[in-house]
Structures are given as structure tokens and as C-alpha cells.
Design an enzyme around this catalytic site. Structure first.
Site, PDB file in Angstrom:
ATOM      1  N   CYS A 436       5.630   7.452  11.608  1.00 25.09           N
ATOM      2  CA  CYS A 436       5.151   7.057  10.275  1.00 25.09           C
ATOM      3  C   CYS A 436       4.197   8.130   9.765  1.00 25.09           C
ATOM      4  O   CYS A 436       3.878   9.080  10.466  1.00 25.09           O
ATOM      5  CB  CYS A 436       4.454   5.709  10.334  1.00 25.09           C
ATOM      6  SG  CYS A 436       2.833   5.810  11.115  1.00 25.09           S
ATOM      7  N   CYS A 442      -2.993   7.640   5.287  1.00 22.24           N
ATOM      8  CA  CYS A 442      -2.876   6.191   5.369  1.00 22.24           C
ATOM      9  C   CYS A 442      -4.216   5.536   5.708  1.00 22.24           C
ATOM     10  O   CYS A 442      -4.828   5.861   6.723  1.00 22.24           O
ATOM     11  CB  CYS A 442      -1.834   5.799   6.418  1.00 22.24           C
ATOM     12  SG  CYS A 442      -1.680   4.020   6.497  1.00 22.24           S
ATOM     13  N   CYS A 481      -0.324   2.597  13.715  1.00 20.72           N
ATOM     14  CA  CYS A 481      -1.045   1.337  13.871  1.00 20.72           C
ATOM     15  C   CYS A 481       0.012   0.236  14.042  1.00 20.72           C
ATOM     16  O   CYS A 481       1.199   0.491  13.847  1.00 20.72           O
ATOM     17  CB  CYS A 481      -1.950   1.069  12.659  1.00 20.72           C
ATOM     18  SG  CYS A 481      -1.102   0.340  11.258  1.00 20.72           S
TER      19      CYS A 481
HETATM   20  C1  HEM Z   1       1.511  -5.292   7.630  1.00 17.66           C
HETATM   21  C2  HEM Z   1       2.446  -4.428   7.583  1.00 17.66           C
HETATM   22  C3  HEM Z   1       2.383  -3.090   6.876  1.00 17.66           C
HETATM   23  C4  HEM Z   1       1.416  -2.515   6.101  1.00 17.66           C
HETATM   24  C5  HEM Z   1       0.063  -3.084   5.708  1.00 17.66           C
HETATM   25  C6  HEM Z   1       1.910  -1.216   5.707  1.00 17.66           C
HETATM   26  C7  HEM Z   1       1.211  -0.303   4.934  1.00 17.66           C
HETATM   27  C8  HEM Z   1       1.644   0.954   4.678  1.00 17.66           C
HETATM   28  C9  HEM Z   1       0.874   1.991   4.049  1.00 17.66           C
HETATM   29  C10 HEM Z   1      -0.553   1.862   3.580  1.00 17.66           C
HETATM   30  C11 HEM Z   1       1.665   3.079   3.948  1.00 17.66           C
HETATM   31  C12 HEM Z   1       1.312   4.397   3.312  1.00 17.66           C
HETATM   32  C13 HEM Z   1       1.061   5.485   4.266  1.00 17.66           C
HETATM   33  C14 HEM Z   1       1.050   6.818   3.574  1.00 17.66           C
HETATM   34  O1  HEM Z   1       2.072   7.186   3.014  1.00 17.66           O
HETATM   35  O2  HEM Z   1       0.009   7.507   3.573  1.00 17.66           O
HETATM   36  C15 HEM Z   1       2.933   2.744   4.499  1.00 17.66           C
HETATM   37  C16 HEM Z   1       4.003   3.594   4.560  1.00 17.66           C
HETATM   38  C17 HEM Z   1       5.271   3.182   4.915  1.00 17.66           C
HETATM   39  N1  HEM Z   1       5.628   2.000   5.470  1.00 17.66           N
HETATM   40 FE1  HEM Z   1       4.409   0.498   5.843  1.00 17.66          FE
HETATM   41  N2  HEM Z   1       3.161  -1.052   6.212  1.00 17.66           N
HETATM   42  C18 HEM Z   1       3.490  -2.158   6.950  1.00 17.66           C
HETATM   43  C19 HEM Z   1       4.658  -2.377   7.648  1.00 17.66           C
HETATM   44  C20 HEM Z   1       5.803  -1.616   7.533  1.00 17.66           C
HETATM   45  C21 HEM Z   1       7.040  -1.844   8.238  1.00 17.66           C
HETATM   46  C22 HEM Z   1       7.269  -2.954   9.257  1.00 17.66           C
HETATM   47  C23 HEM Z   1       7.909  -0.882   7.815  1.00 17.66           C
HETATM   48  C24 HEM Z   1       9.356  -0.636   8.193  1.00 17.66           C
HETATM   49  C25 HEM Z   1      10.010  -1.270   9.078  1.00 17.66           C
HETATM   50  C26 HEM Z   1       7.203  -0.051   6.879  1.00 17.66           C
HETATM   51  C27 HEM Z   1       7.735   1.047   6.240  1.00 17.66           C
HETATM   52  C28 HEM Z   1       6.976   2.017   5.659  1.00 17.66           C
HETATM   53  C29 HEM Z   1       7.513   3.254   5.204  1.00 17.66           C
HETATM   54  C30 HEM Z   1       8.971   3.665   5.208  1.00 17.66           C
HETATM   55  C31 HEM Z   1       6.445   3.994   4.745  1.00 17.66           C
HETATM   56  C32 HEM Z   1       6.537   5.379   4.161  1.00 17.66           C
HETATM   57  C33 HEM Z   1       6.288   6.432   5.075  1.00 17.66           C
HETATM   58  C34 HEM Z   1       7.141   6.525   6.310  1.00 17.66           C
HETATM   59  O3  HEM Z   1       8.374   6.803   6.230  1.00 17.66           O
HETATM   60  O4  HEM Z   1       6.562   6.366   7.391  1.00 17.66           O
HETATM   61  N3  HEM Z   1       5.933  -0.516   6.730  1.00 17.66           N
HETATM   62  N4  HEM Z   1       2.898   1.442   4.944  1.00 17.66           N
HETATM   63  S1  SF4 Z   2       0.113   1.361   8.014  1.00 14.14           S
HETATM   64 FE1  SF4 Z   2       0.055   1.987  10.179  1.00 14.14          FE
HETATM   65  S2  SF4 Z   2       2.169   2.189  10.743  1.00 14.14           S
HETATM   66 FE2  SF4 Z   2       2.086   2.211   8.473  1.00 14.14          FE
HETATM   67  S3  SF4 Z   2       1.914   4.372   7.851  1.00 14.14           S
HETATM   68 FE3  SF4 Z   2      -0.143   3.594   8.094  1.00 14.14          FE
HETATM   69  S4  SF4 Z   2      -0.662   4.101  10.238  1.00 14.14           S
HETATM   70 FE4  SF4 Z   2       1.530   4.221  10.064  1.00 14.14          FE
END
Ligand code: HEM
Ligand code: SF4
Length: 577
Positions: A436, A442, A481
Site C-alpha cells: 500500500c 497516509c 497498518c
Molecule cells: C478501515 C479501513 C481502511 C481505511 C481507513 C483506509 C484508508 C486509506 C487511506 C487514508 C488511503 C490513502 C493513502 C495514500 O494514498 O496516501 C488509502 C489508500 C488505499 N486504500 Fe485504503 N483504507 C482502508 C481499507 C482498505 C482496504 C481493505 C482496501 C482494499 C482491499 C483498500 C484499498 C486502498 C487502495 C487501493 C488505496 C490506494 C493506494 C494503494 O493502491 O495502496 N483500503 N486507504
Molecule cells: S490506511 Fe494503512 S493500509 Fe491503507 S494506505 Fe494507509 S498505511 Fe496503508
């Protein structure tokens, strides 16, 4: 009411989470964002707007590398927005790409475009003054960032299968239709970002409701045998069932999800449950009924317990399914046979049934940026200038140059090679590793992920080579995380960040992404993880069955106990061996 139902209330009573008040007060997602945009005193958004902008596809972030330094200087954090586009199925034209590329160069702090594992792209580091131009640029090229974050149905995934072009086209059309059908109907987005007049006098959200969904909601359309979208990470999944290459309907699976919270055993990753088969013409009715059931029954008192997976656990799969049938007027038929055999992208050239060529470029961590020795982002833009087909962003953070005629193949390959987008040096292990974003952008990051992965993979590659399995791969994922964006909870080896260079090590997922890996060691350093992997990969190389994946080997040889029903057994302690 039966005893069983009394024990499992359909609606959770209690004090609503504050986000519910925020949605209620938002006047259908408007809040005071428009006014806030004029406030130049802060680089951030105030009050409820901080969360409301997520419905418009943005997260407010700050550069965590310099957060402490700025606090010492009594400066506010260096606020900037991450903006995520809506791109069902990940398809984008070269012409659209060129505008996106230009915007990233000229108006973002990091100058990069990030391909995410939900088949879309994100800009990182947009300053407040550039946010509106960003939405206007997207609109100008026929795109938007509507509903790509927060409590709505987000970007809909679709297997990137360019080879069976007709089946892919049919499935992709459904991904788009589902996405559009479930979008918010409020005109807030158009009013705030595109300066449109309020189109309606009274808003109505017939599907999502005035307070939208209890929590984020994710959807995939998947074409077996390739589970590239990781269907079990999604709330609602449509598995394409075809006869003679014609799509005839979908198997529907509900309630997958990967997020959890450290130390809270009421949270856990969960695989999606099979509901049944439906013919094509019932797709939107079923999608709508699943969403509205979750809307009405999802827990609005506790966001950590609000996703569809917890609703299913609370009310029972059968009760939820019966309600979907009641609301849609459609009865599920028995699940049709389907089989997954693979997950990752096939890097390199492939020829489709339509005689067109498709080039999948491996993009490490999805980060398109111009590095000194590898001007990746410029390379993609150069390809876009001559490419006549389309681009497909994959759910593994890679990029497919799709629909290339034979006559253009050589020129595109030459550009890709000249810009470091194609290389024989990429191992199968690197191709099957994912992280991620995590630090520095993030706000929730606990440990490094994207910046840590490349070097960590080099160590794993050395281990594989030392055990003579250099041409093999292990599905390896790192997530900064426990929210799980890197989908580590569907990996064979999953690292979940706890603190600086501290991770929980999970083992025993399978290659096709249908088993959750169990925690094997808690809170250990990357050096300790590598030592463990060295020993286990050594055993695997010596004792595996033909074609046996690493995760399957660990389960068969009792190194890890498989997670069978995560609601019950995910936290069972794995005895040290
Ligand atoms: C409580 C659960 C979650 C929270 C609070 C959360 C929050 C966030 C945040 C704040 C970002 C931005 C990070 C950045 O670009 O600087 C992010 C990116 C992302 N999240 Fe989550 N997320 C959660 C769960 C998930 C899950 C379970 C998935 C997929 C199965 C997911 C898929 C993504 C994707 C695709 C991105 C874009 C960047 C990447 O490809 O890693 N998120 N998320
Ligand atoms: S919320 Fe956690 S798992 Fe999602 S991009 Fe941020 S550090 Fe990675």
C-alpha cells in the site's frame, strides 16, 4: 420473532457514530466546502468538510516526514490532498492519460501518478488552491472523482482480461453500469467543483439514502479463472458465468473485506459468502437490494463494526440473502460451477483472440514517476502519444497497453524499453509483490510499505535464489497498518505494519486468494521475518509437491493452521513450531 433473531438484531440500536451526524448535517454532501475553498488562511479543510471531501474522492493528508519539524516551528502540518479518480474496470484512453500526466507534473507536490490496486489512479499532494482545477481537468476529459472514498459504493473493479476481448467487453459494461447505478444522485459534486447551478430543488438518494451507507462499500466483477481483482476483498462480487464466450449471468458473493484493528478481536478479515446465480437482467436489481439491505441493517453506531461482513455475521448469511431476494423480487439460483486458477498479471506481450496485442507493464508499487535512471511517467506519456487502443489499470497496480495492432508493436516496445518500463530483470517474485502507499502521505500509516517493499523483495529474491527457486513466486504483500489497503490478508505471506520496522507476519494464504493467512509471529522486525522466510522457503524448495504454492505447502505440512472461518478462528493462537 424466533430466539435466533432476537440474539441477532437486524438493526443495531444505540448512539450513532459522529460520522452519521456529519452526513445528516451535510445537506447531501455539500457541507460548507464551497465557502471553505475561499479560506486561504489554512491549507486544509475545516470541521466536517475534512471528512466530507472524501465523498468527492479526496483525502486531506500532510507530509509525515516533515510533520514534527513543522510542529516545532509552530507551523500547521503541510496539508495537501490526495485525489482518486472513478474509473470502473480501470479503462482509460491515451488522450485522457495525457491530461492526467500533465496535471500531475504541473500541480502536485510529488509529480507522480499512482496506479492503485483498485484499478484507478491517485494524485498525491494537491494543494487546496489546485483542488478545483483538478476536478475540472477530470471533467474536461470525461472523468470524475465522485464517490471514490467514504460511505458509498466505490470504484467498481473488473478483471483486466484483454485476451478474451468480447467477454471482457461485456463484463466491463456491467462494471460501468453497476458503478453508475449506485452513484450518489446529489448534484453537490457538480455544484462545488464544476460551478453548475443546483439542478434540483429537493435532493433524493433513493438507493444510498440521506445518510448514505454505514461504511465504505466495494464491488467487483470478476472473470474466472483469473481472480486478479481479489474478489474476497470486496463487499459485493459478480463472478462472470459465460456460455460459448457469451456472458449469461453472475454468481453473486457478498461480505468480503480485509480491514481489522490491532488488538480488537471483534474485527477480522472475512471471505465473501456465496449467495447464488442470477441471470444478467437481474444484475442491477440485485446490486441495489444488497446495497439497500446493508444501508438499513449495517451498524451505524460503531464504524469498526459497520461493514457488510459484520452485518452478515450478525444477522446470518441466510437472513441477509432472503432480504435481498425479498427486496429485489429475484430468487437466487444455485451457484454455477466456477474455478479460479491464478491471480497476478501476466507481464509482457499477449495476443488477444481479436489478433490485437496487449502489453502489460510492471509498475513497481504502481508509482509512475520520473526517476533519474527510469523516466517511467514520461515513458507512459510517450506511449500515449502514439497508442491507438486504450490503457487498462490493473488491480495489481500495473498498466496494460491494450489493443495494439501488429504494426505498432515494435514502436511501443521501443519506448517502453527506453524508459525503463520493460526489463528482463524483473523476477516473478517482484511481479507478485505488492504494498500500500503508507508513509509519507497516509495519515494512518504505522510502518513503511511502498518505500520498504523494493528492498525487502530483493532480500526475498536472494533467499529464493539460494534455495534454487528463483523462477518461482510467493504472493507477498505489505500493508502499512491493519486497514489492509495492500491486501496482505489475501497473500501467501502478508506483513501488517505495527510500528517503525515492526510487522505482524501472516502465513498460509493461497495463490488464488481464497484463504486468509494466519498470524504466525507478532510485532517482529524485517530482519526476523527474513530469517523465518529463509528457513521456510528452504523447506518448501526441498519438500513441496509438484506446483505446490508456498502457502499451500505451509498448511499441508502443519506449519500454519489454515483459517477456515475467520469470524471464529482468525485469532486462534498459532503454536510456535
Ligand atoms: C478501515 C479501513 C481502511 C481505511 C481507513 C483506509 C484508508 C486509506 C487511506 C487514508 C488511503 C490513502 C493513502 C495514500 O494514498 O496516501 C488509502 C489508500 C488505499 N486504500 Fe485504503 N483504507 C482502508 C481499507 C482498505 C482496504 C481493505 C482496501 C482494499 C482491499 C483498500 C484499498 C486502498 C487502495 C487501493 C488505496 C490506494 C493506494 C494503494 O493502491 O495502496 N483500503 N486507504
Ligand atoms: S490506511 Fe494503512 S493500509 Fe491503507 S494506505 Fe494507509 S498505511 Fe496503508
Amino acid at each position: 420473532m424466533s430466539n435466533e433473531q432476537q440474539q441477532k438484531p437486524l438493526i443495531v440500536e444505540g448512539k450513532l457514530a459522529d460520522s452519521e451526524r456529519m452526513k445528516q448535517d451535510s445537506n447531501y454532501l455539500r457541507g460548507t466546502i464551497k465557502e471553505d475553498l475561499k479560506n486561504g488562511l489554512t491549507g486544509g479543510f475545516n470541521g466536517d468538510n475534512f471528512l466530507l471531501i472524501r465523498f468527492h474522492g479526496m483525502y486531506q493528508q500532510d507530509d509525515r516526514d516533515i510533520r514534527a519539524e513543522r510542529a516545532e516551528q509552530k507551523l500547521e502540518p503541510r496539508h495537501a490532498m490526495m485525489l482518486r479518480c472513478r474509473l470502473p474496470g480501470g479503462i482509460i484512453t491515451p488522450k485522457q492519460w495525457l491530461d492526467i500526466d500533465k496535471f500531475a507534473t504541473e500541480h502536485t507536490l510529488y509529480g507522480s501518478v499512482r496506479i492503485t490496486n483498485r484499478q484507478t489512479f491517485q494524485f498525491h499532494g494537491i494543494l487546496k488552491g489546485d483542488v478545483k482545477p483538478a476536478h475540472q481537468m477530470l471533467s474536461h476529459v470525461g472523468l470524475d472523482a465522485l464517490a471514490t472514498a467514504n460511505d458509498v459504493n466505490r470504484n467498481v473493479l473488473c478483471t483486466s482480461n484483454p485476451v478474451q476481448s468480447e467477454l471482457h467487453q461485456q463484463a466491463y459494461e456491467w462494471a460501468k453500469k453497476i458503478s453508475e447505478h449506485l452513484l450518489p444522485r446529489t448534484s453537490a459534486y457538480a455544484e462545488i467543483w464544476l460551478d453548475k447551478e443546483k439542478i434540483v430543488t429537493t435532493d433524493e438518494e433513493p438507493i444510498l439514502g440521506q445518510t448514505y451507507l454505514p461504511r465504505k462499500f466495494k464491488t467487483s466483477v470478476v472473470i474466472p479463472p483469473l481472480n486478479d481483482v481479489d474478489l474476497h476483498a470486496n463487499d459485493m462480487n459478480f463472478i462472470a458465468i459465460a456460455e460459448n464466450d457469451e456472458l449469461i449471468g453472475f454468481n453473486v458473493l457478498v461480505g468480503g473485506g480485509l480491514a481489522m484493528t490491532h488488538g480488537d478481536t471483534a474485527t477480522f478479515p472475512r471471505l465473501a459468502s456465496e449467495f447464488g446465480f442470477i441471470p444478467l437482467d437481474k444484475t442491477l436489481a440485485i446490486a441495489e437490494a444488497i446495497v439497500t439491505t446493508q444501508r438499513d441493517w449495517g451498524n451505524r453506531t460503531d464504524r469498526k463494526n459497520a461493514k457488510t461482513k459484520y452485518t452478515l455475521e450478525r444477522v446470518g448469511v441466510d437472513t441477509f440473502k432472503a432480504e435481498v431476494e425479498r427486496r429485489s423480487g429475484v430468487d437466487f439460483e444455485p451457484i454455477r460451477p466456477y474455478q479460479f486458477t491464478e491471480r497476478g498479471d501476466k507481464i509482457g506481450w499477449l495476443k488477444g483472440v481479436d489478433n490485437r496485442w496487449h502489453l502489460t507493464l510492471f509498475i513497481e508499487n504502481g508509482r509512475l514517476i520520473d526517476l533519474a535512471d527510469k523516466p517511467l511517467k514520461t515513458g507512459v506519456a510517450e506511449i500515449a502519444r502514439i497508442h491507438q487502443g486504450d490503457f487498462r489499470l490493473t488491480a495489481n497496480q500495473n498498466l496494460i497497453v491494450a489493443g495494439v495492432p501488429e504494426s505498432e508493436k515494435e514502436a511501443i516496445e521501443a519506448i517502453a524499453k527506453a524508459h525503463g518500463l520493460m526489463s528482463d530483470a524483473i523476477t516473478p517474485q517482484r511481479e507478485n509483490s505488492m504494498a500500500c502507499v503508507s508513509f509519507p502521505t497516509c495519515p494512518l500509516a504505522m510502518a513503511e510499505a511502498e518505500r520498504f517493499l523494493p528492498e525487502f523483495v530483493s532480500h526475498v529474491e536472494n533467499i529464493m535464489a539460494s534455495h534454487q527457486v528463483a523462477d518461482e513466486h510467493i504472493v507477498l504483500r505489505v500493508t502499512g497498518c491493519p486497514n489492509g489497503c495492500g491486501r496482505a490478508m489475501l497473500a501467501e505471506v502478508g506483513l501488517v505494519g505495527k510500528a517503525l520496522d515492526r510487522y505482524n507476519l501472516h502465513l498460509g494464504g493461497n495463490r488464488i486468494g481464497t484463504r486468509i493467512p494466519r498470524m504466525y509471529r507478532e510485532n517482529i522486525s524485517s530482519a526476523e521475518i527474513l530469517a523465518i522466510l529463509d528457513e521456510l522457503i528452504g523447506n518448501w524448495s526441498k519438500n513441496r509437491l509438484t506446483q505446490e504454492g508456498f502457502g499451500d505447502f505451509l498448511v499441508r505440512t502443519d506449519v500454519v493452521k489454515p483459517v477456515v472461518n475467520s469470524a471464529v478462528d482468525f485469532y486462534e493462537v498459532q503454536e510456535a513450531v
